[in-house]
Motif scaffolding. Structure first.
Motif, PDB file in Angstrom:
ATOM      1  N   LEU A 163       8.593   3.470  -5.552  1.00 29.81           N
ATOM      2  CA  LEU A 163       7.403   3.312  -4.722  1.00 29.81           C
ATOM      3  C   LEU A 163       7.849   3.298  -3.276  1.00 29.81           C
ATOM      4  N   TYR A 164       7.113   4.014  -2.415  1.00 31.63           N
ATOM      5  CA  TYR A 164       7.466   3.957  -1.001  1.00 31.63           C
ATOM      6  C   TYR A 164       6.271   3.559  -0.159  1.00 31.63           C
ATOM      7  N   ASP A 165       6.470   2.496   0.634  1.00 33.38           N
ATOM      8  CA  ASP A 165       5.499   1.995   1.606  1.00 33.38           C
ATOM      9  C   ASP A 165       6.209   2.023   2.956  1.00 33.38           C
ATOM     10  N   ALA A 166       5.707   2.818   3.899  1.00 28.57           N
ATOM     11  CA  ALA A 166       6.395   2.996   5.175  1.00 28.57           C
ATOM     12  C   ALA A 166       6.572   1.693   5.941  1.00 28.57           C
ATOM     13  N   ALA A 167       5.669   0.740   5.719  1.00 25.59           N
ATOM     14  CA  ALA A 167       5.746  -0.533   6.437  1.00 25.59           C
ATOM     15  C   ALA A 167       6.593  -1.573   5.714  1.00 25.59           C
ATOM     16  N   LYS A 168       6.839  -1.360   4.407  1.00 26.00           N
ATOM     17  CA  LYS A 168       7.556  -2.358   3.612  1.00 26.00           C
ATOM     18  C   LYS A 168       8.898  -1.854   3.083  1.00 26.00           C
ATOM     19  N   GLY A 169       8.982  -0.557   2.804  1.00 29.26           N
ATOM     20  CA  GLY A 169      10.237  -0.008   2.317  1.00 29.26           C
ATOM     21  C   GLY A 169      10.128   0.646   0.953  1.00 29.26           C
ATOM     22  N   LEU A 170      11.285   0.833   0.321  1.00 32.27           N
ATOM     23  CA  LEU A 170      11.396   1.516  -0.962  1.00 32.27           C
ATOM     24  C   LEU A 170      11.577   0.491  -2.080  1.00 32.27           C
ATOM     25  N   TYR A 171      10.770   0.589  -3.122  1.00 35.04           N
ATOM     26  CA  TYR A 171      10.841  -0.307  -4.273  1.00 35.04           C
ATOM     27  C   TYR A 171      11.292   0.502  -5.477  1.00 35.04           C
ATOM     28  N   ILE A 172      12.276   0.002  -6.210  1.00 37.28           N
ATOM     29  CA  ILE A 172      12.853   0.723  -7.336  1.00 37.28           C
ATOM     30  C   ILE A 172      12.573  -0.039  -8.632  1.00 37.28           C
ATOM     31  N   PHE A 173      11.991   0.654  -9.614  1.00 37.25           N
ATOM     32  CA  PHE A 173      11.630   0.065 -10.899  1.00 37.25           C
ATOM     33  C   PHE A 173      12.329   0.808 -12.025  1.00 37.25           C
ATOM     34  N   ASP A 174      12.535   0.113 -13.151  1.00 36.09           N
ATOM     35  CA  ASP A 174      12.990   0.824 -14.337  1.00 36.09           C
ATOM     36  C   ASP A 174      11.766   1.375 -15.065  1.00 36.09           C
ATOM     37  N   TYR A 175      12.003   2.048 -16.191  1.00 32.38           N
ATOM     38  CA  TYR A 175      10.898   2.699 -16.898  1.00 32.38           C
ATOM     39  C   TYR A 175       9.989   1.727 -17.641  1.00 32.38           C
ATOM     40  N   TYR A 176      10.308   0.449 -17.594  1.00 27.92           N
ATOM     41  CA  TYR A 176       9.460  -0.557 -18.223  1.00 27.92           C
ATOM     42  C   TYR A 176       8.700  -1.375 -17.190  1.00 27.92           C
ATOM     43  N   THR A 229       0.856  -1.186   0.000  1.00 33.91           N
ATOM     44  CA  THR A 229       0.000   0.000   0.000  1.00 33.91           C
ATOM     45  C   THR A 229       0.896   1.241   0.000  1.00 33.91           C
ATOM     46  N   PRO A 230       1.597   1.486  -1.098  1.00 41.26           N
ATOM     47  CA  PRO A 230       2.522   2.630  -1.139  1.00 41.26           C
ATOM     48  C   PRO A 230       1.772   3.951  -1.060  1.00 41.26           C
ATOM     49  N   SER A 231       2.333   4.875  -0.318  1.00 44.11           N
ATOM     50  CA  SER A 231       1.757   6.208  -0.191  1.00 44.11           C
ATOM     51  C   SER A 231       2.355   7.189  -1.179  1.00 44.11           C
ATOM     52  N   THR A 232       3.508   6.815  -1.764  1.00 42.00           N
ATOM     53  CA  THR A 232       4.261   7.767  -2.587  1.00 42.00           C
ATOM     54  C   THR A 232       4.847   7.076  -3.814  1.00 42.00           C
ATOM     55  N   ILE A 233       4.772   7.762  -4.949  1.00 48.17           N
ATOM     56  CA  ILE A 233       5.504   7.383  -6.163  1.00 48.17           C
ATOM     57  C   ILE A 233       6.273   8.606  -6.635  1.00 48.17           C
ATOM     58  N   PHE A 234       7.495   8.417  -7.118  1.00 45.53           N
ATOM     59  CA  PHE A 234       8.179   9.515  -7.797  1.00 45.53           C
ATOM     60  C   PHE A 234       9.095   8.959  -8.876  1.00 45.53           C
ATOM     61  N   ASP A 235       9.217   9.739  -9.927  1.00 39.94           N
ATOM     62  CA  ASP A 235      10.029   9.409 -11.092  1.00 39.94           C
ATOM     63  C   ASP A 235      11.262  10.303 -11.019  1.00 39.94           C
ATOM     64  N   ALA A 236      12.437   9.681 -10.848  1.00 40.54           N
ATOM     65  CA  ALA A 236      13.639  10.495 -10.664  1.00 40.54           C
ATOM     66  C   ALA A 236      14.881   9.745 -11.114  1.00 40.54           C
ATOM     67  N   ALA A 237      15.790  10.469 -11.766  1.00 35.86           N
ATOM     68  CA  ALA A 237      17.126   9.952 -12.123  1.00 35.86           C
ATOM     69  C   ALA A 237      17.054   8.637 -12.880  1.00 35.86           C
TER      70      ALA A 237
END
Length: 286
Positions: free
Chosen positions: A196-209, A183-191
């Motif tokens: 994706l950030y979920d305070a209970a699970k952590g930070l998930y990093i995806f490529d543009y695909y 249940t991520p509260s935040t998404i941002f596109d950077a660098a």
């Protein structure tokens, strides 16, 4: 519209300012001989008022939502630039994505409506994400190419929509990858990546695909955002700084009056905080 080259230039420029900032802080730490050091900030300007939400863009323009439901835009000097009067028409405004200074997204979660505004606060598009079969989402963000990232909580997939709301592609079902619900509260596109950030699970990093690249256990952070290639947030009154690829997470200290604010956002040369008195701007990049 912002080109890819402009986006990369702005990202590099932002990162350079932030690196100068980090270098300044560590220089203070070394020279002072102290284990803890407050980040040097200086109050610049304030907007007095009863606000429930604020979001600056990287040029220092600030979107401010009053508790009565009025949305105003201020320039970098915190002078009023305009008012958006149709907020109540679409229900309660949930979030604002203002990564592109020429284009902002207003998200009305209750009705799954995204309004696209130009720099003059005029509506240029309305997107109903239900038409893309997305019925439960709290995190949306702008893509560098004027697309829209949405996390579909029902399907547990990161999805990319075009400007008309058409689905371009989606990630795998993350429940099958991690055997848990996100249940991520935040998404941002950077660098060059999507976070994706979920305070209970952590930070998930995806490529543009939409391919998952990494998962980092940054737990319990608030006000999470990207600044250049850095990921910053707050925890226990401290500013946390994470650089993808690094092992260590750096901790820095802000004055108590700042760290206890209801909302904190960084730009490349200022800190914006929201508290009971209004919105304040602090400069840190001297």
């Amino acid at each position: 519209m912002q080109s890819l080259m402009e986006h990369r230039y702005n990202s590099n420029s932002t990162e350079m300012r932030f690196l100068i900032f980090i270098a300044t802080i560590f220089s203070c730490l070394i020279n002072s001989g102290k284990s803890q050091q407050l980040i040097p900030v200086e109050h610049s300007k304030s907007i007095k008022g009863d606000f429930s939400y604020c979001m600056p863009d990287q040029l220092g323009n600030v979107y401010a939502l009053s508790r009565s439901g009025q949305l105003k835009k201020y320039n970098a000097n915190l002078d009023s630039m305009g008012v958006f009067n149709e907020v109540r028409r679409y229900g309660k405004l949930y979030s604002i994505s203002a990564d592109n200074s020429l284009r902002s997204l207003l998200y009305f979660k209750e009705y799954r409506i995204i309004l696209v505004l130009d720099r003059l606060m005029q509506v240029v598009n309305k997107i109903d994400i239900r038409k893309a079969n997305i019925f439960q989402a709290q995190a949306i963000a702008q893509g560098y190419d004027n697309t829209i990232w949405v996390f579909d909580e029902q399907e547990s997939r990161l999805k990319k929509l075009d400007e008309s709301g058409k689905l371009l592609f989606e990630s795998a079902d993350l429940r099958l990858v991690f055997n848990e619900t996100l249940t991520p509260s935040t998404i941002f596109d950077a660098a060059g990546f999507v976070y994706l950030y979920d305070a209970a699970k952590g930070l998930y990093i995806f490529d543009y695909y939409g391919a998952l690249k990494n998962r980092i256990a940054l737990l319990g952070w608030t006000s999470v955002q990207a600044l250049g290639k850095k990921i910053i947030g707050f925890k226990n009154g401290k500013m946390m700084v994470y650089t993808p690829g690094d092992i260590d997470i750096k901790e820095m200290h802000l004055p108590a009056s700042i760290s206890m604010a209801a909302q904190i956002r960084f730009t490349s040369n200022a800190i914006y905080l929201l508290d009971s008195t209004g919105i304040s701007q602090y400069e840190w990049n001297k």
